[in-house]
Design a protein around this motif. Structure first.
Motif, short mmCIF file in Angstrom:
data_model
loop_
_atom_site.label_atom_id
_atom_site.label_comp_id
_atom_site.label_asym_id
_atom_site.label_seq_id
_atom_site.Cartn_x
_atom_site.Cartn_y
_atom_site.Cartn_z
N PHE A 518 1.81 59.14 -36.89
CA PHE A 518 0.85 58.97 -37.97
C PHE A 518 1.45 57.97 -38.94
O PHE A 518 2.48 58.23 -39.57
N VAL A 527 -3.17 56.01 -36.38
CA VAL A 527 -2.46 56.73 -35.33
C VAL A 527 -1.99 55.72 -34.30
O VAL A 527 -2.80 54.97 -33.74
N SER A 549 -4.50 60.63 -27.70
CA SER A 549 -4.28 60.18 -29.08
C SER A 549 -5.53 60.36 -29.93
O SER A 549 -5.45 60.72 -31.12
N ALA A 553 -5.71 62.62 -33.25
CA ALA A 553 -6.21 62.05 -34.51
C ALA A 553 -7.29 62.93 -35.10
O ALA A 553 -7.26 63.28 -36.29
#
Length: 690
Positions: A518, A527, A549, A553
């Motif tokens: 992050f 991200v 991912s 997120a």
């Protein structure tokens, strides 16, 4: 329009700094620019403002944080009247308010102010500022009935003066009376009422504060030792066995400076952890010889030994009047205060009471605050294999004081306790386990031998393997004795995640384990994946990384818009590397058509609208990407580090994804704050069904 809130009370000694700190914490979770204003100040510097400025990285000039000092206010009121005093304070408040989205106003403290009808002045200022009131009542030393009656009277007083009262707090209530007071208030007052129990650690002075108050000289002791809370005083004048029997955890031993036997004995007891003491205070201006001080330093490194000039009795009398203070120099007290506030309030209800604005930006601090809040919402247990490491212990203290999650620390338990005692850290709420001696070792060996039988692992070999803290911690997670694990402060990435690959393994919907960072920029969170695990993923793996991912997120409040990064945008380039990214993009679109995905795309076109308008004007991702997937580890790792160092971004991670249960790796250079964030993320991951 700036929204403000006015925190006030009815008398001194209500400990409202806990509420002021807690409200500031809530505001900074949702507002980027928060200002502080204290209408009247005794003298600069303002201790609480310094704490807020340090903790929340405020850029506000201290000179703007208050209206005037009490002497000036008394003179203005006496010579020109209350209207003139209020007018000047309102003017100074608005000079601050115009620069901030929200302002927290710290009401007067009723401490030797020489102002008539101070309650009415606070009420009028709150009305003139257009600020709803958070009313704080002190409950120390009172019965539940008298506290409830005082709270109702205070509410009536402010309401009769036209104030909008958003919530009422009773602070420092007797823990046994807390529930009864809360029930009484909720039955009779038409507003949110919160009752905070008295917390001894907040009232306890630190060793440093004690030394300062007594004008003492520090003979021994490091910064960590001086930061310990003094929870009790033990006056030493008897023989050593009697002193040892009287010692209590966190006590300050007060003894004449010529009693070397008591000094050495108390420090030896501390070194043995039976019990850990705060330090030793020597009276009469007497100091032990160099040999004794040298022995003391070896017995209990970092433990303070302080010398004062006064006799024992007057010194003891003065000690019992001391009270701890929240300040920039007591960050551990701040964690305790926030943990107390967060445990006994309802943040959404409280913020709704004064319509705190919500910023459209997401700053690094806001993101970090939200991590802790989300982790706390459904507490999980996280195991920390590196239980003897100082940074881990300090992070554990923050996590426990804030109530973020439950913790298990691994390592030789006596060594952990001694290390914690030297640092003044209370681990009473943590579970300590020594893998080498734990009863679970045999059970874990059987399970590991079962899992690795295809590799020829025998039970005897497994007994040795599971004594390793990372294998033991991973098996705790696999067996449901912990919900997640965080390691890597002193272990390599391979040592941390290899056990997870062998024992926990990947989720059914994931072909590989990957990672994200992050990246908390000034006003947004991006991200980045994968920057830590897979050196050169193929198209199938790259698509899997992108889908994982995006899910990570979304889980942490970032709306996923995926950019599959390459050195070429759209159809402008060709070659094996670009073709891999193009193929991965098509796989993501085929598997998850609901996700907004663009690729191949260059980094500048992914994040900069002006570049996107030229290169991909019709793309719904270009210029607005939030999930950036790098084609290989070399590109990803270098890019995240470049952005971190050059743009001043806060990099939180790496966060592993694709495992059945969460295990996360730390950088060996991780700071305490990094560890706290990673543990919070792990706890949040553990909240999701496996």
């Amino acid at each position: 329009m700036t929204r403000s809130v006015y925190v006030t009370g009815i008398e001194r000694g209500d400990g409202r700094q806990v509420v002021e700190l807690g409200v500031m914490e809530l505001l900074t979770r949702r507002v980027d620019r928060v200002g502080v204003f204290r209408p009247l100040l005794h003298e600069a510097p303002d201790r609480l403002f310094d704490l807020l400025r340090t903790r929340y990285r405020l850029s506000q000039d201290p000179a703007t944080s208050f209206g005037m000092d009490y002497r000036e206010a008394a003179a203005v009121q006496a010579e020109l009247g209350t209207d003139e005093l209020v007018s000047r304070l309102v003017d100074r408040f608005h000079r601050v308010a115009r620069d901030y989205e929200a302002v927290i106003v710290l009401g007067t403290d009723y401490a030797d102010t020489q102002l008539p009808d101070e309650l009415a002045l606070n009420a009028r200022l709150a009305n003139e500022f257009g600020a709803p009131v958070l009313l704080v009542i002190g409950g120390r030393g009172q019965s539940d009935g008298s506290v409830a009656a005082e709270a109702r009277n205070a509410h009536r007083a402010y309401e009769s003066l036209g104030c909008e009262i958003a919530a009422l707090f009773v602070n420092r209530a007797a823990p046994a009376d807390r529930a009864a007071i809360a029930a009484e208030l909720s039955a009779h007052l038409p507003l949110p009422c919160y009752v905070l129990p008295d917390e001894p650690a907040l009232a306890a002075p630190t060793v440093a504060q004690t030394a300062h108050a007594l004008g003492g000289t520090v003979l021994l002791g490091d910064e960590a030792g001086l930061a310990r809370d003094v929870m009790d005083f033990v006056i030493g004048g008897a023989m050593l066995p009697n002193l040892l029997a009287a010692l209590t955890p966190g006590c300050l031993v007060v003894t004449p400076g010529d009693r070397a036997d008591l000094v050495v004995g108390a420090l030896a007891a501390h070194s043995a952890g039976t019990p850990p003491i705060a330090g030793v205070l020597l009276t009469l201006g007497e100091r032990p010889g160099g040999e004794i001080l040298s022995l003391a330093a070896r017995l209990a490194p970092g433990t303070p030994v302080i010398s004062v000039a006064g006799n024992t009795f007057p010194t003891a009398t003065r000690l019992f009047t001391l009270e701890g203070k929240l300040s920039a120099d007591t960050p551990r007290k701040a964690e305790t205060a926030l943990g107390l506030f967060e445990r006994f309030t309802d943040p959404d209800e409280l913020l709704g009471g004064f319509s705190a604005p919500r910023s459209t930006r997401v700053t690094p601090m806001m993101f970090e605050h939200r991590l802790l809040e989300q982790a706390r919402s459904a507490r999980r247990r996280v195991v920390l294999p590196e239980g003897t490491e100082e940074r881990i212990l300090r992070a554990a203290e923050v996590l426990l004081r804030r109530g973020v999650c439950d913790l298990t620390l691994l390592g030789p338990t006596e060594q952990i306790r001694r290390k914690a005692a030297d640092l003044g850290i209370d681990l009473a709420d943590a579970q300590l386990l020594d893998p080498a001696a734990a009863e679970l070792r045999d059970r874990f060996a059987g399970r590991y031998a079962e899992l690795r039988a295809h590799k020829g692992v025998s039970r005897e070999l497994a007994l040795d393997v599971v004594a390793d803290v990372n294998y033991f911690g991973t098996l705790m997670v696999e067996q449901g004795l912990a919900d997640g694990m965080v390691s890597g402060a002193v272990h390599s990435t391979a040592a941390t995640i290899r056990p997870a690959f062998e024992i926990i393994r990947t989720r059914p919907d994931a072909s590989i384990v990957s990672s994200v960072f992050f990246m908390c920029l000034a006003d947004t969170v991006l991200v980045y994946g994968d920057c830590a695990v897979n050196p050169d993923p193929d198209a199938e793996q790259l698509a899997d990384i992108a889908i994982q991912s995006a899910a990570t997120a979304e889980r942490f409040g970032v709306q996923p818009r995926i950019a599959m990064l390459s050195y070429s945008t759209g159809t402008s380039g060709s070659g094996a590397d670009v073709d891999k990214v193009r193929a991965a993009t098509e796989l993501v679109r085929a598997r998850r058509p609901d996700l907004s995905t663009e690729g191949p795309i260059q980094y500048d076109a992914a994040v900069e609208p002006s570049v996107a308008a030229t290169k991909l004007p019709l793309s719904e991702v270009a210029g607005r990407a939030t999930v950036l997937v790098f084609p290989d580890l070399n590109t990803g790792n270098n890019t995240y580090k470049a952005v971190q160092r050059s743009a001043g971004a806060v990099a939180v991670g790496p966060v592993l994804q694709g495992l059945r249960k969460p295990v996360n790796d730390l950088s060996r250079g991780a700071l305490v704050g990094d560890i706290v964030n990673t543990v919070a993320i792990t706890a949040i991951q553990a909240q999701q069904p496996s």
